[in-house]
Design a protein around this motif. Structure first.
Motif, PDB file in Angstrom:
ATOM      1  N   ASP A  96      -1.563  66.154  23.499  1.00 56.87           N
ATOM      2  CA  ASP A  96      -1.665  64.692  23.402  1.00 56.87           C
ATOM      3  C   ASP A  96      -3.089  64.282  23.070  1.00 56.87           C
ATOM      4  N   PHE A  97      -4.021  64.959  23.714  1.00 56.14           N
ATOM      5  CA  PHE A  97      -5.438  64.635  23.511  1.00 56.14           C
ATOM      6  C   PHE A  97      -5.828  64.838  22.041  1.00 56.14           C
ATOM      7  N   ARG A  98      -5.422  65.987  21.489  1.00 59.22           N
ATOM      8  CA  ARG A  98      -5.762  66.271  20.089  1.00 59.22           C
ATOM      9  C   ARG A  98      -5.098  65.247  19.166  1.00 59.22           C
ATOM     10  N   PHE A  99      -3.835  64.887  19.488  1.00 59.37           N
ATOM     11  CA  PHE A  99      -3.113  63.937  18.653  1.00 59.37           C
ATOM     12  C   PHE A  99      -3.804  62.574  18.669  1.00 59.37           C
ATOM     13  N   LYS A 100      -4.166  62.109  19.892  1.00 55.87           N
ATOM     14  CA  LYS A 100      -4.818  60.801  20.005  1.00 55.87           C
ATOM     15  C   LYS A 100      -6.165  60.809  19.286  1.00 55.87           C
ATOM     16  N   HIS A 101      -6.856  61.924  19.408  1.00 56.77           N
ATOM     17  CA  HIS A 101      -8.158  62.034  18.773  1.00 56.77           C
ATOM     18  C   HIS A 101      -8.019  61.895  17.265  1.00 56.77           C
ATOM     19  N   ASN A 107      -7.224  56.346  11.882  1.00 54.81           N
ATOM     20  CA  ASN A 107      -7.005  54.894  11.847  1.00 54.81           C
ATOM     21  C   ASN A 107      -8.166  54.129  12.461  1.00 54.81           C
ATOM     22  N   ALA A 108      -9.373  54.606  12.250  1.00 56.02           N
ATOM     23  CA  ALA A 108     -10.542  53.978  12.886  1.00 56.02           C
ATOM     24  C   ALA A 108     -10.627  52.487  12.544  1.00 56.02           C
ATOM     25  N   GLU A 109     -10.435  52.177  11.253  1.00 56.98           N
ATOM     26  CA  GLU A 109     -10.614  50.783  10.856  1.00 56.98           C
ATOM     27  C   GLU A 109      -9.527  49.867  11.407  1.00 56.98           C
ATOM     28  N   PRO A 110      -8.234  50.219  11.195  1.00 59.63           N
ATOM     29  CA  PRO A 110      -7.200  49.354  11.789  1.00 59.63           C
ATOM     30  C   PRO A 110      -7.355  49.228  13.299  1.00 59.63           C
ATOM     31  N   ALA A 111      -7.757  50.317  13.948  1.00 64.63           N
ATOM     32  CA  ALA A 111      -7.918  50.262  15.406  1.00 64.63           C
ATOM     33  C   ALA A 111      -9.029  49.284  15.775  1.00 64.63           C
ATOM     34  N   ALA A 112     -10.105  49.301  14.964  1.00 66.21           N
ATOM     35  CA  ALA A 112     -11.220  48.388  15.236  1.00 66.21           C
ATOM     36  C   ALA A 112     -10.787  46.946  15.009  1.00 66.21           C
ATOM     37  N   PHE A 113      -9.969  46.700  13.972  1.00 71.11           N
ATOM     38  CA  PHE A 113      -9.477  45.346  13.711  1.00 71.11           C
ATOM     39  C   PHE A 113      -8.655  44.828  14.884  1.00 71.11           C
ATOM     40  N   PHE A 114      -7.914  45.730  15.503  1.00 71.70           N
ATOM     41  CA  PHE A 114      -7.075  45.336  16.635  1.00 71.70           C
ATOM     42  C   PHE A 114      -7.835  45.367  17.950  1.00 71.70           C
ATOM     43  N   ARG A 119      -8.456  47.146  24.606  1.00 74.18           N
ATOM     44  CA  ARG A 119      -7.088  46.944  25.107  1.00 74.18           C
ATOM     45  C   ARG A 119      -6.618  48.155  25.886  1.00 74.18           C
ATOM     46  N   HIS A 120      -5.861  47.858  26.940  1.00 81.56           N
ATOM     47  CA  HIS A 120      -5.371  48.976  27.736  1.00 81.56           C
ATOM     48  C   HIS A 120      -4.346  49.793  26.976  1.00 81.56           C
ATOM     49  N   GLY A 121      -3.582  49.116  26.123  1.00 82.87           N
ATOM     50  CA  GLY A 121      -2.499  49.823  25.430  1.00 82.87           C
ATOM     51  C   GLY A 121      -2.938  50.516  24.158  1.00 82.87           C
ATOM     52  N   GLY A 122      -4.224  50.378  23.787  1.00 84.62           N
ATOM     53  CA  GLY A 122      -4.692  50.949  22.533  1.00 84.62           C
ATOM     54  C   GLY A 122      -4.772  52.461  22.580  1.00 84.62           C
ATOM     55  N   PRO A 123      -5.018  53.057  21.433  1.00 87.55           N
ATOM     56  CA  PRO A 123      -5.065  54.504  21.400  1.00 87.55           C
ATOM     57  C   PRO A 123      -6.177  55.105  22.250  1.00 87.55           C
ATOM     58  N   LEU A 124      -7.264  54.310  22.449  1.00 92.22           N
ATOM     59  CA  LEU A 124      -8.357  54.853  23.271  1.00 92.22           C
ATOM     60  C   LEU A 124      -7.907  55.055  24.705  1.00 92.22           C
ATOM     61  N   ALA A 125      -7.055  54.110  25.167  1.00 94.53           N
ATOM     62  CA  ALA A 125      -6.544  54.252  26.533  1.00 94.53           C
ATOM     63  C   ALA A 125      -5.754  55.539  26.645  1.00 94.53           C
ATOM     64  N   LEU A 127      -6.180  58.095  24.905  1.00 92.36           N
ATOM     65  CA  LEU A 127      -7.117  59.213  24.828  1.00 92.36           C
ATOM     66  C   LEU A 127      -7.693  59.530  26.196  1.00 92.36           C
ATOM     67  N   ARG A 128      -8.016  58.426  26.928  1.00 91.11           N
ATOM     68  CA  ARG A 128      -8.576  58.638  28.269  1.00 91.11           C
ATOM     69  C   ARG A 128      -7.545  59.304  29.175  1.00 91.11           C
TER      70      ARG A 128
END
Ligand SMILES: Nc1ncnc2c1ncn2[C@@H]1O[C@H](COP(=O)(O)OP(=O)(O)OP(=O)(O)O)[C@@H](O)[C@H]1O
Length: 505
Positions: A96-101, A107-114, A119-125, A127-128
């Protein structure tokens, strides 16, 4: 009546796939030969050193070493049982960690736009949550490793504690009581040697179980691979992988034959000329009879009982609401999905002289501008032959991308950027069209390939394609597209569809 011709695919990823398979097979053979040699030798060495140990220490030596290993193995098993579940969880979390990474990187740019990072539900969450560091299962793994490695490892230890213990016990029991110090020391060293080797035999046997599980894994993977390949070959018995070197390019329009008058390109008919294979003449690319299509793992039909014939000169426009199955139909035409019912006949080759797909999301490789245009070809024109350069430049110009050559400082300049990052969505679609013009397939299957372009540019690109002799199967929403097609297939949802002929003005 048209007959089913061999479906030939360029198999662009075949090289990498073959390499992976040969690596797997090589690893498998290495493991197998190492395991076989250990498996054959181990029983003999075990018997030999048991006998030697018995000779020099009596029953106490072999019995205590056997007992030690049996006890150790039992404890190992007891400890490993609960740890396996934890290890599985650990593996899953790492996956999961590798996939999220990867997801964040891509999707760095779309993720930044959002504002995903806030956000708790974002991909960074995610990742954590899935990071493996510091997870309790790690400490369990250390225990597991400890338990596994804590077993007697005589081969790696310079001294032999068990041998010393046995000899101590023998000395205490007065077995060596009548020996002189010199005899005793030579006996001790002999005993130590024999005990060491007997212990080593056990260690090797236990190590073998690890190798065995590796080999089982590789065997499973190779078995799966074989099954998949067999499945594929059964599905397309007549299929033939066509190497790109076999793609006949003689039929390409000579760029000097192209003339542009007020933006309209004309080209003499280029099919059926000398050099063009006449072996499989057909004017039909796809023949669908009572075809039903459903998305994978869904029983809900997207399209029901569709009968359709896509022939040369009979361009088809597919329309319909979001999620009605337009792209799914193209997946079936491309052989990516199987229909749930009915018959789908693909009567033409994939590649420059047959059918070419432009997917909804343009596809680019790492590489030069030339490589983007000629993809999936790469070895037909390895040198910058002037004729090919001229064709590429011409098609880039027709796609409205002549400025790109200046940006890349030439067709063959290695760029250090990612094409997805530097091109706008419209430019990506234009570049895909330059590729289409270059490859000049008989049938072009376009999945919303002009969605980021204006109506005028869209018409211009379709006009060029038409002049190059292409028959289109397009997914699109604009009414302006109708003039480049003869039929409209409207998908109405829940499996319903309408097929109408467009009246020519
Ligand atoms: N790989 C898949 N697994 C499961 N369901 C899928 C898959 N791909 C698509 N679907 C579902 O199948 C349905 C049809 O998808 P499809 O991509 O064909 O729609 P579409 O008509 O092309 O839509 P759009 O106009 O948005 O591109 C959708 O509901 C989609 O969620």
């Amino acid at each position: 009546m048209s007959r089913v011709m061999a479906v030939r695919r360029p198999a662009p990823g075949a090289g990498a796939r073959d390499q992976r398979i040969s690596q797997d097979v090589e690893r498998f053979c290495r493991q197998l030969s190492s395991m076989a040699s250990k498996l054959i030798i181990s029983p003999f060495t075990l018997i030999y050193y048991t006998y030697q140990c018995f000779q020099s220490t009596g029953w106490l030596g072999p019995v205590s070493i056997f007992g030690y290993f049996i006890l150790g193995t039992m404890m190992n098993k007891m400890l490993m049982g609960p740890i396996v579940a934890k290890l599985m969880q650990q593996e899953k979390l790492e996956g999961d960690f590798r996939f999220k990474h990867m997801q964040i990187r891509v999707n760095a740019e779309p993720a930044a736009f959002f504002r995903s990072m806030r956000r708790h539900g974002g991909p960074l969450a995610g990742l954590r949550l899935s990071r493996p560091h510091g997870h309790p299962s790690l400490s369990h793994q250390s225990w597991a490793r400890g338990a596994h490695e804590d077993r007697p490892q005589a081969a790696e230890t310079p001294s032999d504690p068990e041998g010393a213990d046995i000899q101590g016990a023998l000395a205490v029991h007065g077995v060596y009581g009548d020996l002189s110090p010199t005899e005793l020391s030579s006996l001790v060293s002999k005993n130590a040697f024999v005990c060491l080797y007997l212990t080593n035999c056990f260690t090797r046997l236990i190590d073998l179980s690890t190798t065995l599980s590796d080999v089982a894994g590789y065997t499973h993977r190779i078995g799966e691979l074989q099954e998949t390949l067999l499945d594929m070959s059964l599905k397309s018995k007549d299929d033939e992988i066509l190497d790109e070197s076999e793609w006949n390019l003689d039929r390409f329009c000579d760029v000097s034959d192209l003339s542009v008058h007020q933006g309209i390109v004309s080209c003499p008919p280029c099919f059926g000329g000398p050099g063009w294979p006449e072996a499989e003449p057909t004017d039909t690319a796809f023949l669908l009879e009572r075809v039903c299509i459903s998305a994978p793992s869904s029983n809900k039909p997207l399209i029901k009982d569709l009968s359709l014939k896509i022939s040369e000169g009979q361009s088809l426009l597919i329309t319909g609401n979001t999620g009605t199955g337009k792209t799914s139909l193209l997946r079936v035409l491309g052989g990516l999905w199987a229909s749930t019912r009915g018959s789908v006949q693909i009567l033409t080759d994939f590649g420059p002289h047959g059918v070419l797909f432009l997917p909804q999301k343009p596809f680019f490789t790492d590489g030069t501008l030339r490589e983007q245009v000629i993809y999936p070809l790469k070895e037909i024109y390895p040198d910058s032959g002037s004729t090919d350069d001229e064709r590429i430049m011409r098609f880039l110009e027709l796609a409205g991308l002549s400025t790109l050559v200046a940006r890349t400082e030439g067709l063959d300049q290695q760029v250090d950027w990612n094409w997805y990052d530097v091109l706008s969505p419209g430019e990506m679609q234009r570049l895909s069209f330059a590729r289409l013009f270059y490859l000049q397939p008989k049938y072009a299957v376009l999945d919303e390939a002009t969605s980021a372009l204006t109506e005028e540019v869209e018409s211009e690109l379709y006009r060029v394609g038409q002049q190059l002799g292409m028959t289109f199967v397009s997914v699109g929403h604009r009414r302006s597209l109708e003039k480049f097609h003869s039929l409209v297939l409207k998908l109405c949802g829940e499996g319903r569809w309408e097929l109408t002929r467009i009246k020519m003005e």
